[in-house]
Design an enzyme around this catalytic site. Structure first.
Site, short mmCIF file in Angstrom:
data_model
loop_
_atom_site.label_atom_id
_atom_site.label_comp_id
_atom_site.label_asym_id
_atom_site.label_seq_id
_atom_site.Cartn_x
_atom_site.Cartn_y
_atom_site.Cartn_z
N LYS A 126 -1.27 62.64 49.94
CA LYS A 126 0.20 62.70 50.01
C LYS A 126 0.81 61.39 49.51
O LYS A 126 1.74 61.39 48.71
CB LYS A 126 0.65 62.95 51.46
N ASN A 127 0.26 60.27 49.99
CA ASN A 127 0.88 58.99 49.65
C ASN A 127 0.62 58.55 48.21
O ASN A 127 1.19 57.56 47.76
CB ASN A 127 0.43 57.91 50.63
N CYS A 146 9.96 59.85 58.82
CA CYS A 146 9.51 59.71 60.21
C CYS A 146 10.15 58.51 60.88
O CYS A 146 10.26 57.43 60.27
CB CYS A 146 7.98 59.57 60.25
N ARG A 168 12.19 50.39 59.28
CA ARG A 168 11.83 50.72 57.90
C ARG A 168 12.91 50.29 56.89
O ARG A 168 13.48 51.12 56.18
CB ARG A 168 11.49 52.21 57.76
N PRO A 169 13.17 48.98 56.83
CA PRO A 169 14.18 48.52 55.88
C PRO A 169 13.72 48.70 54.44
O PRO A 169 12.54 48.95 54.19
CB PRO A 169 14.31 47.02 56.21
N ILE A 170 14.67 48.59 53.50
CA ILE A 170 14.31 48.72 52.07
C ILE A 170 14.71 47.46 51.30
O ILE A 170 14.86 47.50 50.09
CB ILE A 170 14.93 49.98 51.44
N ASP A 183 -1.59 54.47 59.63
CA ASP A 183 -1.51 55.93 59.60
C ASP A 183 -2.66 56.61 60.35
O ASP A 183 -2.66 57.84 60.49
CB ASP A 183 -1.47 56.44 58.15
N ARG A 216 4.46 67.77 57.24
CA ARG A 216 4.83 66.80 56.19
C ARG A 216 3.61 66.25 55.46
O ARG A 216 3.68 65.94 54.28
CB ARG A 216 5.53 65.59 56.82
C1 UD1 Z 1 3.67 53.55 53.14
C2 UD1 Z 1 3.11 54.90 53.47
C3 UD1 Z 1 3.03 55.09 54.98
C4 UD1 Z 1 2.25 53.97 55.62
C5 UD1 Z 1 2.79 52.61 55.19
C6 UD1 Z 1 1.94 51.44 55.65
C7 UD1 Z 1 3.85 56.21 51.59
C8 UD1 Z 1 4.68 57.33 51.10
N1 UD1 Z 1 3.96 55.92 52.89
O1 UD1 Z 1 4.99 53.52 53.70
O2 UD1 Z 1 2.38 56.34 55.23
O3 UD1 Z 1 2.37 54.05 57.03
O4 UD1 Z 1 2.85 52.54 53.74
O5 UD1 Z 1 0.65 51.56 55.19
O6 UD1 Z 1 3.06 55.64 50.84
N2 UD1 Z 1 9.19 46.56 54.94
C9 UD1 Z 1 10.27 45.71 54.90
N3 UD1 Z 1 11.14 45.81 53.86
C10 UD1 Z 1 10.96 46.72 52.85
C11 UD1 Z 1 9.85 47.58 52.91
C12 UD1 Z 1 8.97 47.49 53.96
O7 UD1 Z 1 10.46 44.88 55.79
O8 UD1 Z 1 11.78 46.74 51.92
C13 UD1 Z 1 8.26 46.48 56.08
C14 UD1 Z 1 8.27 47.77 56.94
O9 UD1 Z 1 9.31 47.76 57.88
C15 UD1 Z 1 6.91 47.74 57.58
C16 UD1 Z 1 6.04 47.08 56.49
O10 UD1 Z 1 6.92 46.44 55.59
O11 UD1 Z 1 6.93 46.90 58.69
C17 UD1 Z 1 5.16 48.06 55.74
O12 UD1 Z 1 5.96 49.02 55.12
P1 UD1 Z 1 5.58 49.64 53.70
O13 UD1 Z 1 4.25 49.12 53.26
O14 UD1 Z 1 6.74 49.47 52.80
O15 UD1 Z 1 5.45 51.16 54.08
P2 UD1 Z 1 6.03 52.40 53.27
O16 UD1 Z 1 5.90 52.17 51.82
O17 UD1 Z 1 7.32 52.81 53.85
#
Ligand code: UD1
Length: 416
Positions: free
Chosen positions: A22-23, A116, A121-123, A305, A397
């Site tokens: 999926k990822n 979820c 989960r900031p961006i 995960d 999902r």
């Molecule tokens: C991806 C996976 C998810 C997995 C996660 C960690 C996909 C579709 N999803 O999620 O299943 O649980 O990796 O292995 O691939 N963070 C920030 N700012 C950002 C982005 C992230 O602070 O802009 C932080 C998050 O809050 C979290 C950490 O970074 O604490 C890891 O997040 P990230 O690696 O980005 O996870 P996802 O890509 O959302």
């Protein structure tokens, strides 16, 4: 609303094939926005997150078509670069649309992603990456507005090796003139798979899997046929199921190296694990032993995960285990449900202590997120009596027809 109904206590026996990850699929579906031509993705499971991404591609003016298990995506003539809240809210990976649309169409309006509820989960890292490549980014009224008219390759330094930010910036850079370097990037196998897909389409991406990725912008990408890597989290879930239920299981199409930490943690348990080519054979003949300590970490550390599923395993293991969740701040919502089933767990913030018990007992429980839901399925399979799990759309999902697969292995689970 569908529920899972489980009659626990059966042994596992048989062979199962792991589906495409999926990822890996979610960023690759977004990457189709970059491609002038048709992409055929082979053997795609209809995970709800995949269907939600297809809805977004169709809304953008693309065409998605299923031919049995293959998914064909044609983004040759996109009509717009807007992702509304109603679609973005359904899947966290909607944010992956940002980089590719920006690179190809130059203008994007995208709502904040849903998905979820496992923490804030900031961006911010996605957005600062786009800014580092020269995009103008404005956040207003629940939407992100980006203008990439003046984008060019550059250096992006991530404060944290975020999987999603690394992938989004990679996708933005492949059609952006000049050289981009992403420092401190994520090394997950899905990032490497995205590089392989993009390069097969004509991109120039180097070193994914290492901490600095380099990208040389190209003018155009063309369509290809591709099959993603297998899903290491699903493979890990089956391995844990076998350790919990006892019995013999062969998992086909899995990459054992990607589950190395889990496999080595199981080496103290009465489990024989045999790895040959793309098969992992697990034979479990007694009560598992506690892992002692476990901390989630970025790859190749223990995956967040698999934290919830591992917690279910610790509930029936001999001994006590401390689990630390380092990635997401609210990823313990399965704990109250596991306690309802007899789990002996105490927790504070991101740390929990699981004291293993001889037995769990069936109960009515509620899936709060995808992997937390999977942990309840595992607990139900080993519990004495009947378990009903509500809110299983969240499990759908990332697991496709889970009940059919587990039933084929001799376990008693129904969708009602
Ligand atoms: C991806 C996976 C998810 C997995 C996660 C960690 C996909 C579709 N999803 O999620 O299943 O649980 O990796 O292995 O691939 N963070 C920030 N700012 C950002 C982005 C992230 O602070 O802009 C932080 C998050 O809050 C979290 C950490 O970074 O604490 C890891 O997040 P990230 O690696 O980005 O996870 P996802 O890509 O959302």
């Amino acid at each position: 609303m569908a529920k899972f109904f489980i009659n626990g206590g059966k042994k596992i026996e048989g062979e199962i094939e792991v589906e495409s990850a999926k990822n890996a699929l979610l960023p690759i579906l977004s990457a189709c926005n970059l491609i002038d031509g048709k992409v055929r993705l082979k053997k795609v499971p209809k995970f709800l997150d995949v269907l939600a991404m297809c809805d977004i591609l169709n809304y953008l003016g693309g065409k998605t078509l299923w031919e049995e298990d293959d998914l064909i995506i044609d983004m040759s003539s996109p009509k717009c670069g807007d992702v509304p809240n109603s679609l973005a809210d359904k899947v966290r990976a909607s944010i992956f649309m940002l980089g590719p649309i920006l690179a190809r169409q130059k203008k994007v309006k995208i709502a904040y992603p849903g998905g979820c509820d496992i923490g804030l989960r900031p961006i911010d890292l996605h957005l600062s990456g786009m800014r580092a490549l020269g995009a103008k980014v404005v956040e207003k009224n629940g939407y992100i507005y980006c203008d990439g008219s003046n984008m060019k390759g550059g250096d992006v330094i991530l404060n944290f090796p975020s999987v999603g930010a690394t992938e989004n910036i990679m996708m933005a850079a492949v059609l952006t003139k000049g050289k981009t370097r992403i420092y401190n990037c994520a090394k997950e196998p899905e990032v490497v798979d995205l590089q392989n897909f993009l390069n097969a389409c004509g991109a120039k991406v180097y070193n994914a899997g290492c901490s600095v990725i380099e990208i040389e912008g190209v003018d155009k990408l063309t369509g290809i046929e591709y099959q993603t890597i297998p899903d290491r989290i699903i493979a890990g879930t089956y391995i844990i199921a076998c350790a919990m239920c006892g019995g013999k299981l062969t998992i086909k199409g899995a990459i054992a190296q990607e589950n190395q930490v889990l496999l080595s943690k199981l080496s103290n348990s009465p489990c024989i694990i045999d790895v040959k080519d793309d098969k992992i054979k697990v034979k479990s003949y007694g009560r598992p032993k506690s892992f002692g300590e476990l901390e989630t970490a970025v790859y190749p550390g223990f995956p967040t995960d698999l934290q919830a599923q591992t917690m279910a395993l610790q509930c029936v293991s001999e001994g006590t285990c401390m689990i630390v969740e380092n990635l997401f701040e609210s990823r313990f919502k399965h704990i109250p449900e596991l306690i309802k089933m007899g789990g002996d767990i105490s927790f504070r913030d991101r740390v929990c202590v699981v004291r293993g018990r001889d037995k769990l007992y069936g109960a009515d429980v509620w899936a709060s997120d995808l992997r937390g839901g999977a942990s309840l399925v595992l607990a139900g399979l080993v519990a004495e009596g009947y378990t009903t799990i509500s809110n299983i759309e969240l499990i759908d999902r990332g697991y496709f027809k889970l009940e059919e697969k587990l039933t084929s292995l001799g376990l008693n689970i129904k969708r009602i």
